[in-house]
Write an enzyme that holds these catalytic residues in place. Structure first.
Site, mmCIF file in Angstrom:
data_model
loop_
_atom_site.group_PDB
_atom_site.id
_atom_site.type_symbol
_atom_site.label_atom_id
_atom_site.label_comp_id
_atom_site.label_asym_id
_atom_site.label_seq_id
_atom_site.Cartn_x
_atom_site.Cartn_y
_atom_site.Cartn_z
ATOM 1 N N HIS A 198 0.763 -1.152 -0.029
ATOM 2 C CA HIS A 198 0.051 0.054 -0.238
ATOM 3 C C HIS A 198 0.399 1.057 0.015
ATOM 4 C CE1 HIS A 198 -4.027 1.299 1.741
ATOM 5 N NE2 HIS A 198 -3.282 2.270 0.612
ATOM 6 N N ASP A 223 1.967 4.198 2.590
ATOM 7 C CA ASP A 223 0.461 4.554 2.114
ATOM 8 C C ASP A 223 1.257 5.799 1.163
ATOM 9 O OD1 ASP A 223 -1.637 5.296 0.904
ATOM 10 O OD2 ASP A 223 -3.002 5.791 2.916
ATOM 11 N N ASP A 224 1.001 6.757 1.953
ATOM 12 C CA ASP A 224 1.959 7.999 1.149
ATOM 13 C C ASP A 224 2.930 9.334 2.189
ATOM 14 O OD1 ASP A 224 -0.272 8.354 -1.718
ATOM 15 O OD2 ASP A 224 -1.573 8.427 0.819
ATOM 16 N N HIS A 261 -9.103 0.582 -1.768
ATOM 17 C CA HIS A 261 -9.288 0.891 -0.749
ATOM 18 C C HIS A 261 -10.898 0.813 -0.198
ATOM 19 C CE1 HIS A 261 -5.503 2.588 -2.250
ATOM 20 N NE2 HIS A 261 -5.629 3.632 -0.883
ATOM 21 N N GLU A 289 -11.708 2.691 5.474
ATOM 22 C CA GLU A 289 -10.818 3.329 5.697
ATOM 23 C C GLU A 289 -11.457 4.618 6.563
ATOM 24 O OE1 GLU A 289 -7.413 6.417 5.108
ATOM 25 O OE2 GLU A 289 -8.569 5.881 3.915
ATOM 26 N N HIS A 310 1.577 4.488 -1.741
ATOM 27 C CA HIS A 310 1.527 5.391 -4.180
ATOM 28 C C HIS A 310 2.168 6.042 -4.077
ATOM 29 C CE1 HIS A 310 -3.051 5.076 -3.582
ATOM 30 N NE2 HIS A 310 -2.913 4.975 -1.388
#
Length: 355
Positions: A23, A292-293, A211, A214, A25
């Site tokens: 996961h 994630d980011d 996704h 969340e 990006h």
């Protein structure tokens, strides 16, 4: 709110422990130190109210109000990426950084619509990222897969057009997976059934994820599994609210790709300790730990592992289990999985005095 100390030995063990990231990006690895030079190189004029330097932008990244606040900055950042070399440089920076953090396999997301909407071709974006993946394999022995994500806030027709434009890349296994990201609400999984079915028709080996769980509740997770026919769920932490769903995830060995620091930064939880990680372990629901980011959320994969340790203090055996289930839940072949599982055992045996 840390309860457990990351001693030097614990830090060393967690650093060396073989990791798979599912996961991540690639656009979310755009550090302020790279954003401004790319903007200058490509003649991109940033909005008047955008921070003027990397230090000021980093302060913004430390205080997002919610998911949408983050996304607003995320999409502005995407505008500085223009050429194939820009996309290569972005992904290569990520691989260089995590090569020293025990990362062995990465299944990375990218958002073509953030770029095709600006007139940049899907092939330009994909080739830049593909080059970085190939170099990471050669120089760091990090295997990888590219997962093309659809932006769920875009019209479904545009998402369908993206899938159609990716037909050759999917057929040729350049794109290994299809995902669905951006704000979950009010864009439920059922809107994208046709997109998933079409992509799968191009290549029966295409892997599917989305996704869910969340922002959205357990129903987003169930509908992703049932309607989109995904075999993995990204985030998924709200699955814990549905006992039947938890049993299903365990029985089917459906992996959740959890992102601890992201969940805190976007105020899904107030602290990493509030994540239902122990409950997932107790119920045999497989999960992996991801970043994630990371440019926006203050930590790459190792930092996420360390933060989780300070909250849960798991034993060496538990960490080995997490590492192994993240390998088993990966989309690499059996030979690669066997190599990585052997590496986990080697690292575990290297630390006999660690409980």
């Amino acid at each position: 709110m840390a309860k457990y100390e990351c001693t030097a030995e614990v830090t060393s063990f967690l650093t060396e422990l073989p990791k798979c990231e599912h996961h991540l990006h690639l656009e979310g690895t755009l550090e302020p130190e790279l954003l401004f030079p790319l903007a200058k190189r490509n003649g991109i004029v940033l909005p008047d109210n955008f921070p003027k330097d990397a230090e000021e932008l980093q302060k913004i990244y430390s205080n997002f109000a919610d998911l949408q606040d983050f996304l607003n900055y995320y999409y502005i950042g995407c505008n500085v990426l223009i050429s194939e070399d820009d996309f290569f440089e972005l992904a290569w920076s990520y691989f260089k950084r995590v090569s020293s953090q025990g990362l062995k396999h990465a299944e990375v997301f990218y958002d073509p619509q953030s770029h095709t909407s600006r007139g940049i071709s899907l092939e330009t974006v994909t080739r830049g990222f593909q080059r970085a993946c190939e170099r990471a394999q050669k120089e760091f022995n990090i295997s990888s897969k590219l997962i093309m994500c659809m932006l769920r806030h875009c019209p479904v027709e545009e998402c369908l057009d993206l899938v159609k434009s990716a037909k050759t890349l999917i057929e040729n296994n350049v794109i290994s997976g299809l995902g669905l990201d951006s704000a979950e609400k009010p864009f439920p999984p059922e809107l994208f059934v046709e997109c998933y079915q079409l992509a799968k028709s191009y290549n029966s080996n295409l892997q599917l994820t989305a996704h869910a769980g969340e922002e959205g509740g357990p129903d987003y997770v169930k509908n992703s599994l049932d309607l989109l026919e995904t075999t993995r769920i990204d985030h998924g932490v709200r699955s814990i609210e549905d006992k039947e769903l938890i049993r299903r995830l365990a029985d089917q060995k459906t992996m959740l790709t959890v992102c601890p620091l992201s969940n805190v930064k976007l105020q899904v939880v107030k602290d990493v300790s509030e994540l239902p990680l122990q409950e997932l372990l107790d119920n045999n629901v497989p999960f992996s730990i991801n970043s994630d980011d990371p440019a926006y959320f203050g930590g790459y994969i190792l930092q996420n592992y360390l933060e989780v340790y300070t909250r849960f203090g798991w034993t060496k055996a538990v960490w080995a289990k997490i590492a192994k289930q993240s390998i088993e839940g990966s989309w690499c072949d059996a030979k690669r999985k066997a190599e990585l599982l052997a590496e986990v055992e080697a690292v575990v045996n290297k630390y006999p005095n660690l409980s």
